[in-house]
Design a protein around this motif. Structure first.
Motif, short mmCIF file in Angstrom:
data_model
loop_
_atom_site.label_atom_id
_atom_site.label_comp_id
_atom_site.label_asym_id
_atom_site.label_seq_id
_atom_site.Cartn_x
_atom_site.Cartn_y
_atom_site.Cartn_z
N SER A 28 39.13 44.29 -1.96
CA SER A 28 38.04 45.34 -1.88
C SER A 28 36.90 44.91 -1.08
O SER A 28 36.93 43.34 -1.08
N PRO A 29 36.22 45.56 -0.51
CA PRO A 29 35.18 45.16 0.37
C PRO A 29 33.95 44.51 -0.61
O PRO A 29 33.83 44.59 -1.72
N ARG A 30 33.67 43.26 -0.06
CA ARG A 30 32.72 42.47 -0.85
C ARG A 30 31.52 42.97 -1.11
O ARG A 30 30.63 42.71 -2.06
N THR A 31 31.12 44.11 -0.78
CA THR A 31 29.72 44.74 -0.98
C THR A 31 30.15 45.97 -2.25
O THR A 31 29.23 46.60 -2.78
N ARG A 32 31.47 46.17 -2.69
CA ARG A 32 31.76 46.78 -3.90
C ARG A 32 31.02 46.20 -5.16
O ARG A 32 31.03 45.03 -5.12
N GLY A 33 30.35 47.09 -6.05
CA GLY A 33 29.57 46.53 -7.12
C GLY A 33 28.13 46.01 -6.76
O GLY A 33 27.62 45.25 -7.54
N THR A 34 27.58 46.08 -5.63
CA THR A 34 26.39 45.69 -5.29
C THR A 34 25.22 46.75 -5.30
O THR A 34 25.58 47.89 -5.65
N GLY A 57 21.59 39.07 -8.09
CA GLY A 57 20.19 38.50 -7.75
C GLY A 57 20.22 37.71 -6.23
O GLY A 57 19.38 37.10 -5.97
N LYS A 58 21.50 37.79 -5.91
CA LYS A 58 21.80 37.12 -4.53
C LYS A 58 22.31 37.98 -3.33
O LYS A 58 22.93 38.89 -3.40
N VAL A 59 21.69 37.73 -2.31
CA VAL A 59 21.92 38.64 -1.20
C VAL A 59 23.44 38.21 -0.71
O VAL A 59 23.92 37.14 -0.57
N ILE A 60 24.08 39.26 -0.83
CA ILE A 60 25.77 39.33 -0.41
C ILE A 60 25.84 39.59 1.35
O ILE A 60 26.76 39.06 1.77
N ASP A 61 25.15 40.73 1.58
CA ASP A 61 25.34 40.98 3.07
C ASP A 61 24.13 41.80 3.51
O ASP A 61 23.50 42.20 2.62
N ILE A 62 23.90 41.69 4.74
CA ILE A 62 22.95 42.62 5.42
C ILE A 62 23.49 43.15 6.73
O ILE A 62 24.16 42.23 7.38
N GLU A 63 23.44 44.59 6.97
CA GLU A 63 23.84 45.09 7.95
C GLU A 63 22.60 46.29 8.59
O GLU A 63 21.96 46.58 7.84
#
Length: 179
Positions: A28-34, A57-63
């Motif tokens: 699944s996309p790593r942004t799922r559940g963020t 509490g951690k940044v997973i992705d920025i777009e």
């Protein structure tokens, strides 16, 4: 009402005769559940909108934010690397300080540095603030200046102008903007 597990079971059943591994099916996309938060790119004064995805509490992705009328989801090369700015393990978290007349540098925490800057500003203002000269009200300070950077937006520049000029009496306020 179907749960997430029910839909995964259905996907597995429909793909049973397909050449997919169970690992591929579970991807699944790593942004799922963020948690998604809108922000602004810190690099220049254009104000491109970004989406910041966090988990625990951690940044997973920025777009780039596709709903932004400014950048419509696109980011320049610097803006596209904002994630590296936020989570870089080599990011500096301490400052180097050399005391007056010292021959060596010392590591100091950033909180200490900010407190020291605030102390020095207060000491300088207390010593050099001019209320009047020859009966003319001046209320100014000429021994401190402010130089802003291109990453500041109009709102930040407005607040800096109010704080430094109106609050502290600083006269020399400049901004290095690239646009």
């Amino acid at each position: 009402m179907k749960t997430g597990n029910d839909s995964r079971v259905e996907v597995r059943r429909s793909l049973q005769n397909q050449p997919f591994s169970p690992e591929s099916i579970e991807k699944s996309p790593r942004t799922r559940g963020t948690t998604k938060v809108e922000s602004i790119c810190p690099y220049c004064a254009v104000g491109c909108s970004q989406l910041i995805f966090t988990k625990n509490g951690k940044v997973i992705d920025i777009e780039g934010n596709p709903e932004s009328p400014i950048n419509e989801g696109t980011l320049c090369p610097k803006g596209a690397n904002t994630y590296q700015l936020a989570v870089n393990p080599h990011r500096i978290t301490k400052a180097m300080y050399r005391a007056p007349y010292s021959d060596h540098w010392e590591e100091r925490p950033l909180d200490w540095v900010l407190d020291r800057i605030a102390q020095r500003v207060k000491e300088t203002r207390d010593a050099d603030f001019v209320e009047q000269r020859d009966g003319t009200v001046l209320n100014h300070l000429t021994t401190i200046m402010s130089l802003g950077g291109a990453t500041m937006d109009n709102e930040e520049n407005y607040l800096i102008k109010k704080l430094f000029n109106g609050g502290l009496g600083v006269l020399a306020i400049e901004n290095q903007a690239r646009i």
